[in-house]
Design a protein around this motif. Structure first.
Motif, mmCIF file in Angstrom:
data_model
loop_
_atom_site.group_PDB
_atom_site.id
_atom_site.type_symbol
_atom_site.label_atom_id
_atom_site.label_comp_id
_atom_site.label_asym_id
_atom_site.label_seq_id
_atom_site.Cartn_x
_atom_site.Cartn_y
_atom_site.Cartn_z
ATOM 1 N N THR A 387 60.401 -53.277 -115.847
ATOM 2 C CA THR A 387 59.533 -52.416 -116.745
ATOM 3 C C THR A 387 60.095 -51.007 -116.949
ATOM 4 O O THR A 387 60.126 -50.280 -115.982
ATOM 5 C CB THR A 387 58.037 -52.351 -116.573
ATOM 6 N N GLY A 388 60.169 -50.888 -118.257
ATOM 7 C CA GLY A 388 60.675 -49.381 -118.497
ATOM 8 C C GLY A 388 62.173 -49.125 -118.301
ATOM 9 O O GLY A 388 63.025 -49.790 -118.432
ATOM 10 N N ASP A 389 62.459 -47.688 -118.355
ATOM 11 C CA ASP A 389 63.711 -47.287 -118.124
ATOM 12 C C ASP A 389 64.611 -47.530 -116.919
ATOM 13 O O ASP A 389 63.972 -47.319 -115.657
ATOM 14 C CB ASP A 389 63.939 -45.714 -118.565
ATOM 15 N N ALA A 390 65.739 -48.000 -116.813
ATOM 16 C CA ALA A 390 66.480 -48.498 -115.388
ATOM 17 C C ALA A 390 66.707 -47.159 -114.983
ATOM 18 O O ALA A 390 66.634 -47.036 -113.449
ATOM 19 C CB ALA A 390 67.581 -48.971 -115.878
ATOM 20 N N ALA A 391 67.093 -45.817 -115.304
ATOM 21 C CA ALA A 391 67.218 -44.763 -114.632
ATOM 22 C C ALA A 391 65.904 -44.321 -113.976
ATOM 23 O O ALA A 391 65.951 -43.815 -112.865
ATOM 24 C CB ALA A 391 68.103 -43.744 -115.562
ATOM 25 N N ALA A 392 64.960 -44.425 -114.798
ATOM 26 C CA ALA A 392 63.499 -43.885 -114.063
ATOM 27 C C ALA A 392 63.047 -44.861 -112.920
ATOM 28 O O ALA A 392 62.877 -44.297 -112.165
ATOM 29 C CB ALA A 392 62.423 -43.819 -115.354
ATOM 30 N N ASN A 393 63.414 -45.916 -113.108
ATOM 31 C CA ASN A 393 63.063 -47.121 -112.050
ATOM 32 C C ASN A 393 63.839 -46.823 -110.931
ATOM 33 O O ASN A 393 63.222 -46.954 -109.643
ATOM 34 C CB ASN A 393 63.344 -48.494 -112.427
ATOM 35 N N LEU A 394 65.143 -46.395 -111.098
ATOM 36 C CA LEU A 394 65.936 -45.802 -109.810
ATOM 37 C C LEU A 394 65.475 -44.789 -109.132
ATOM 38 O O LEU A 394 65.298 -44.739 -107.877
ATOM 39 C CB LEU A 394 67.406 -45.872 -110.432
ATOM 40 N N THR A 395 65.076 -43.920 -110.066
ATOM 41 C CA THR A 395 64.375 -42.719 -109.220
ATOM 42 C C THR A 395 63.040 -43.079 -108.697
ATOM 43 O O THR A 395 62.839 -42.380 -107.420
ATOM 44 C CB THR A 395 64.059 -41.619 -110.329
ATOM 45 N N GLY A 424 66.176 -49.315 -107.592
ATOM 46 C CA GLY A 424 65.644 -49.725 -108.948
ATOM 47 C C GLY A 424 65.373 -51.029 -109.192
ATOM 48 O O GLY A 424 64.828 -51.810 -108.348
ATOM 49 N N GLN A 425 65.787 -51.569 -110.475
ATOM 50 C CA GLN A 425 65.680 -53.053 -110.907
ATOM 51 C C GLN A 425 66.648 -53.810 -110.613
ATOM 52 O O GLN A 425 66.763 -54.811 -111.162
ATOM 53 C CB GLN A 425 65.364 -52.942 -112.350
ATOM 54 N N ASP A 426 67.821 -53.386 -109.859
ATOM 55 C CA ASP A 426 69.036 -54.276 -109.958
ATOM 56 C C ASP A 426 69.171 -55.266 -109.079
ATOM 57 O O ASP A 426 70.108 -55.936 -109.198
ATOM 58 C CB ASP A 426 70.283 -53.303 -109.671
ATOM 59 N N GLN A 427 68.265 -55.462 -107.941
ATOM 60 C CA GLN A 427 68.192 -56.621 -107.268
ATOM 61 C C GLN A 427 67.128 -57.459 -107.143
ATOM 62 O O GLN A 427 66.168 -57.509 -106.286
ATOM 63 C CB GLN A 427 68.575 -56.190 -105.648
ATOM 64 N N PRO A 428 66.605 -57.977 -108.307
ATOM 65 C CA PRO A 428 65.357 -58.886 -108.550
ATOM 66 C C PRO A 428 65.417 -59.826 -107.570
ATOM 67 O O PRO A 428 66.518 -60.641 -107.374
ATOM 68 C CB PRO A 428 65.276 -59.178 -109.937
ATOM 69 N N ILE A 429 64.325 -60.564 -107.088
ATOM 70 C CA ILE A 429 64.230 -61.753 -106.327
ATOM 71 C C ILE A 429 63.499 -62.667 -106.895
ATOM 72 O O ILE A 429 63.100 -63.895 -106.428
ATOM 73 C CB ILE A 429 63.659 -61.489 -104.730
#
Length: 450
Positions: A387-395, A424-429
């Motif tokens: 959900t939302g911006d990938a860069a913000a999710n990483l932070t 962030g969102q890069d490793q979903p399970i």
């Protein structure tokens, strides 16, 4: 400088004549040299993921609701809140509510000219218990004594003499007029002393305890009104049957509102497990499921956690608690992270603030990590949904990992054993297409570093 905040504490938060002392205690926390003074306070907020919020108050005119009571409690610690509550003789919830509103305003007020290195004189006076100076009333210029006589007095006296002579001549040859009755001197009544304001009534937390022993339910507690008592008692009778109920619920108008009541009434039909005990004290919930089978312990704990997620909860039981308590002496690093990865650590939406219902979970984790083999190092990985911006999710994931490490460090875990990393969102399970999948992807993952 602080008069408006003292008035807020007295009137909005019912602290009355304790308001000055409360502001003094807050100032004492801000400038406490043992905690590093102002910069130390900022560090404490940073450690719990509120550093950006704290910085937004500096030099600003702060409005209400920028800090929540649970965030105030997390940053300052339960020990500080308990100390303030004891010194003032008020419930901790009153300290949290008032402090969450007034601390940001104090920071904004104190930093109008930059960050203070030491407490200003007026702050020191309140910290040391001296009364706050009040603004003095200055009489208007017209009420002040004149320094010299005005010029018209120079001709007023002769004019009065001429007028007196004229009146005397008109009265000659006439009978002496009766002397006028003297004008009565007005009676001056001293103003009555204003009545001292009534001392504020100390407010107690709304309480409720329930114990189910073989289907016989005993309750006790305290609420603010007969209407609250009747509503709660009717719900208990509907859930358990009147013949199975005993105990009493007191009514005291000085009791704070029962924030748990409506949710509890809605949940009662699902809380019939024999052996269950639980209790509310304000916004704190304690649970005892030790008499229940394992699957029931987990199910009841999850029901209560979902319903009262904003509360401080003790006694929750889940798969992680079972696994951590079941670790045998001499367990390995892999055994440890296997148990830790069963944990659910929850955060306020869109932030790195750990929810109060997750604090006990981290207590269990800290005890296990401290008992781990010497030299072990663990990565605390933060993950989000998409959900939302990938860069913000990483932070955000990095901030959440750092917040977990900060909490574990507060509980005695050596910082050098923990490394935080945000993914962030890069490793979903799970599939982010469903809410259930998103919930699984919002997680903390622990890994032993080789």
């Amino acid at each position: 400088m602080f008069n408006s905040l003292i008035r807020d504490a007295a009137e909005r938060f019912n602290l009355g004549d304790k308001a000055e002392r409360f502001i003094g205690l807050l100032l004492g926390l801000i400038f406490d040299p043992a905690q590093g003074g102002f910069s130390g306070l900022r560090s404490r907020f940073t450690q719990v993921g509120l550093g950006d919020l704290f910085r937004s108050w500096i030099g600003a005119h702060v409005v209400d609701n920028v800090l929540q009571p649970d965030q105030f409690s997390a940053a300052l610690g339960d020990e500080a809140l308990a100390s303030m509550a004891a010194k003032l003789g008020v419930p901790k919830v009153s300290i949290s509510l008032a402090g969450a509103t007034l601390l940001p305003k104090l920071i904004g007020l104190l930093t109008r000219d930059g960050e203070p290195s030491t407490a200003p004189a007026e702050a020191l006076a309140l910290i040391n218990g001296a009364p706050a100076p009040r603004a003095q009333h200055v009489a208007p210029t017209s009420a002040r004594k004149a320094d010299s006589r005005p010029g018209w007095l120079l001709w007023l006296v002769p004019l009065l003499l001429l007028l007196g002579g004229f009146l005397l001549m008109r009265s000659c040859g006439k009978d002496e007029a009766a002397a006028p009755a003297p004008t009565p001197t007005p009676t001056v009544t001293a103003p009555s002393e204003p009545e001292a304001p009534a001392a504020p009534v100390a407010q107690a937390n709304a309480r409720f305890d329930l114990s189910n022993v073989d289907g016989k339910v005993t309750v006790n507690g305290q609420v603010a009104s007969d209407a609250d008592k009747l509503k709660l008692w009717d719900a208990l009778k509907a859930a358990f049957g009147e013949t199975n109920l005993s105990g009493d619920i007191r009514v005291d108008p000085a009791t704070l509102p029962a924030g748990w009541m409506d949710k509890l009434i809605g949940l009662l039909p699902q809380l019939k497990a024999k052996g269950l005990k639980f209790g509310f004290d304000g916004d704190a919930l304690s649970i005892d499921t030790s008499a229940l089978p394992e699957d029931q312990r987990i199910a009841v704990s999850e029901q209560l956690r979902k319903a009262f997620g904003g509360f401080q909860i003790s006694g929750l039981w889940d798969r992680a608690a079972a696994a951590l308590s079941g670790l045998k002496a001499g367990f390995s690093g892999d055994d440890l992270v296997g148990a830790l990865n069963l944990m659910n650590v929850y955060f306020d939406s869109g932030s790195a603030t750990i929810t109060r219902d997750s604090l006990e979970t981290l207590d269990h984790a800290a005890k296990a990590i401290k008992a781990a083999p010497t030299g072990i190092r663990i990565e605390v990985g933060g993950h989000t949904d998409n959900t939302g911006d990938a860069a913000a999710n990483l932070t955000l994931s990095q901030q959440r990992a750092d917040a977990v490490i900060a909490r574990l460090a507060e509980l005695g875990v050596a910082r050098e054993t923990l490394v935080g990393k945000g993914y962030g969102q890069d490793q979903p399970i799970a599939d982010n297409a469903s809410e259930e999948g998103k919930a699984k992807n919002r997680r903390m993952h622990f890994t032993v570093l080789k």
